[in-house]
Motif scaffolding. Structure first.
Motif, PDB file in Angstrom:
ATOM      1  N   SER A 162       8.365 -12.417 -17.187  1.00 43.38           N
ATOM      2  CA  SER A 162       7.809 -13.415 -18.100  1.00 43.38           C
ATOM      3  C   SER A 162       8.228 -14.801 -17.627  1.00 43.38           C
ATOM      4  N   LEU A 163       7.749 -15.806 -18.352  1.00 48.14           N
ATOM      5  CA  LEU A 163       8.132 -17.189 -18.039  1.00 48.14           C
ATOM      6  C   LEU A 163       9.639 -17.401 -18.188  1.00 48.14           C
ATOM      7  N   GLN A 164      10.290 -16.594 -19.018  1.00 48.02           N
ATOM      8  CA  GLN A 164      11.728 -16.730 -19.249  1.00 48.02           C
ATOM      9  C   GLN A 164      12.571 -15.743 -18.447  1.00 48.02           C
ATOM     10  N   ALA A 165      11.948 -14.859 -17.709  1.00 47.23           N
ATOM     11  CA  ALA A 165      12.679 -13.807 -16.986  1.00 47.23           C
ATOM     12  C   ALA A 165      13.410 -14.368 -15.766  1.00 47.23           C
ATOM     13  N   ARG A 166      14.404 -13.639 -15.330  1.00 47.92           N
ATOM     14  CA  ARG A 166      15.102 -13.985 -14.086  1.00 47.92           C
ATOM     15  C   ARG A 166      14.379 -13.385 -12.881  1.00 47.92           C
ATOM     16  N   PHE A 167      13.504 -12.390 -13.129  1.00 48.03           N
ATOM     17  CA  PHE A 167      12.752 -11.741 -12.059  1.00 48.03           C
ATOM     18  C   PHE A 167      11.375 -11.397 -12.602  1.00 48.03           C
ATOM     19  N   SER A 168      10.339 -11.737 -11.847  1.00 51.81           N
ATOM     20  CA  SER A 168       8.967 -11.440 -12.255  1.00 51.81           C
ATOM     21  C   SER A 168       8.162 -10.988 -11.049  1.00 51.81           C
ATOM     22  N   THR A 169       7.099 -10.218 -11.309  1.00 48.49           N
ATOM     23  CA  THR A 169       6.207  -9.748 -10.257  1.00 48.49           C
ATOM     24  C   THR A 169       4.777 -10.123 -10.619  1.00 48.49           C
ATOM     25  N   LEU A 170       4.059 -10.638  -9.627  1.00 50.57           N
ATOM     26  CA  LEU A 170       2.645 -10.947  -9.781  1.00 50.57           C
ATOM     27  C   LEU A 170       1.869 -10.161  -8.735  1.00 50.57           C
ATOM     28  N   GLN A 171       0.620  -9.834  -9.073  1.00 49.75           N
ATOM     29  CA  GLN A 171      -0.198  -9.014  -8.180  1.00 49.75           C
ATOM     30  C   GLN A 171      -1.587  -9.620  -8.029  1.00 49.75           C
ATOM     31  N   ALA A 172      -2.114  -9.545  -6.812  1.00 49.07           N
ATOM     32  CA  ALA A 172      -3.506  -9.886  -6.515  1.00 49.07           C
ATOM     33  C   ALA A 172      -3.977  -8.838  -5.514  1.00 49.07           C
ATOM     34  N   GLY A 173      -4.933  -8.012  -5.933  1.00 49.32           N
ATOM     35  CA  GLY A 173      -5.340  -6.905  -5.067  1.00 49.32           C
ATOM     36  C   GLY A 173      -4.148  -5.996  -4.836  1.00 49.32           C
ATOM     37  N   GLU A 174      -3.839  -5.716  -3.575  1.00 52.13           N
ATOM     38  CA  GLU A 174      -2.681  -4.884  -3.237  1.00 52.13           C
ATOM     39  C   GLU A 174      -1.442  -5.714  -2.934  1.00 52.13           C
ATOM     40  N   ALA A 175      -1.570  -7.043  -2.968  1.00 53.24           N
ATOM     41  CA  ALA A 175      -0.447  -7.926  -2.631  1.00 53.24           C
ATOM     42  C   ALA A 175       0.425  -8.179  -3.858  1.00 53.24           C
ATOM     43  N   LEU A 176       1.722  -8.019  -3.680  1.00 50.05           N
ATOM     44  CA  LEU A 176       2.693  -8.289  -4.739  1.00 50.05           C
ATOM     45  C   LEU A 176       3.589  -9.443  -4.317  1.00 50.05           C
ATOM     46  N   VAL A 177       3.813 -10.362  -5.247  1.00 48.06           N
ATOM     47  CA  VAL A 177       4.761 -11.452  -5.046  1.00 48.06           C
ATOM     48  C   VAL A 177       5.828 -11.315  -6.128  1.00 48.06           C
ATOM     49  N   ASN A 178       7.067 -11.169  -5.691  1.00 47.05           N
ATOM     50  CA  ASN A 178       8.205 -11.134  -6.606  1.00 47.05           C
ATOM     51  C   ASN A 178       8.815 -12.527  -6.640  1.00 47.05           C
ATOM     52  N   LEU A 179       9.214 -12.950  -7.808  1.00 46.41           N
ATOM     53  CA  LEU A 179       9.880 -14.233  -7.983  1.00 46.41           C
ATOM     54  C   LEU A 179      11.248 -13.969  -8.573  1.00 46.41           C
ATOM     55  N   THR A 180      12.275 -14.508  -7.943  1.00 45.42           N
ATOM     56  CA  THR A 180      13.629 -14.339  -8.455  1.00 45.42           C
ATOM     57  C   THR A 180      14.230 -15.716  -8.727  1.00 45.42           C
ATOM     58  N   LEU A 181      14.759 -15.891  -9.917  1.00 50.79           N
ATOM     59  CA  LEU A 181      15.269 -17.183 -10.340  1.00 50.79           C
ATOM     60  C   LEU A 181      16.567 -17.518  -9.623  1.00 50.79           C
ATOM     61  N   ALA A 182      16.583 -18.677  -8.999  1.00 51.73           N
ATOM     62  CA  ALA A 182      17.772 -19.208  -8.336  1.00 51.73           C
ATOM     63  C   ALA A 182      17.745 -20.716  -8.567  1.00 51.73           C
TER      64      ALA A 182
END
Length: 115
Positions: free
Chosen positions: A33-53
């Motif tokens: 979520s917008l408040q999470a420390r870790f989030s995953t987004l997907q487009a087609g088969e591509a995944l982007v992980n976001l980790t808060l730093a």
């Protein structure tokens, strides 16, 4: 045998800003979520992980390349969302592509194979 990259993880200073950027490109939030420390987004088969730093300082390390169906369509969508990608161009290696840097300094490339 390795077939493809499943996901890439990017450090981000602010999750809301990063999620907004990737959703403007057509990615869908599938975890976190917008408040999470870790989030995953997907487009087609591509995944982007976001980790808060929150103390992340961008340095150039390379770029992540996403294969797309139509570079020009995605380029126009990105511009319509207020993003500032480089103009699409044809590479001598047989791809049409454009580059775009995310709010945390991660360089992205979107490319389609030329016929």
């Amino acid at each position: 045998m390795i077939r493809h990259i499943s996901a890439v993880t990017f450090a981000v200073r602010a999750m809301p800003e990063a999620i907004t950027f990737y959703t403007q490109l057509g990615f869908t939030l599938v975890y976190g979520s917008l408040q999470a420390r870790f989030s995953t987004l997907q487009a087609g088969e591509a995944l982007v992980n976001l980790t808060l730093a929150s103390n992340f300082k961008p340095t150039w390390w390379g770029r992540t390349i996403f294969r797309v169906d139509n570079v020009d369509t995605l380029y126009h969508k990105a511009v319509a969302q207020g993003l500032t990608p480089s103009a699409p161009q044809n590479g001598s290696w047989g791809e049409r592509y454009f580059h775009l840097t995310d709010p945390n300094g991660h360089e992205l490339s979107f490319a389609q194979l030329l016929p």
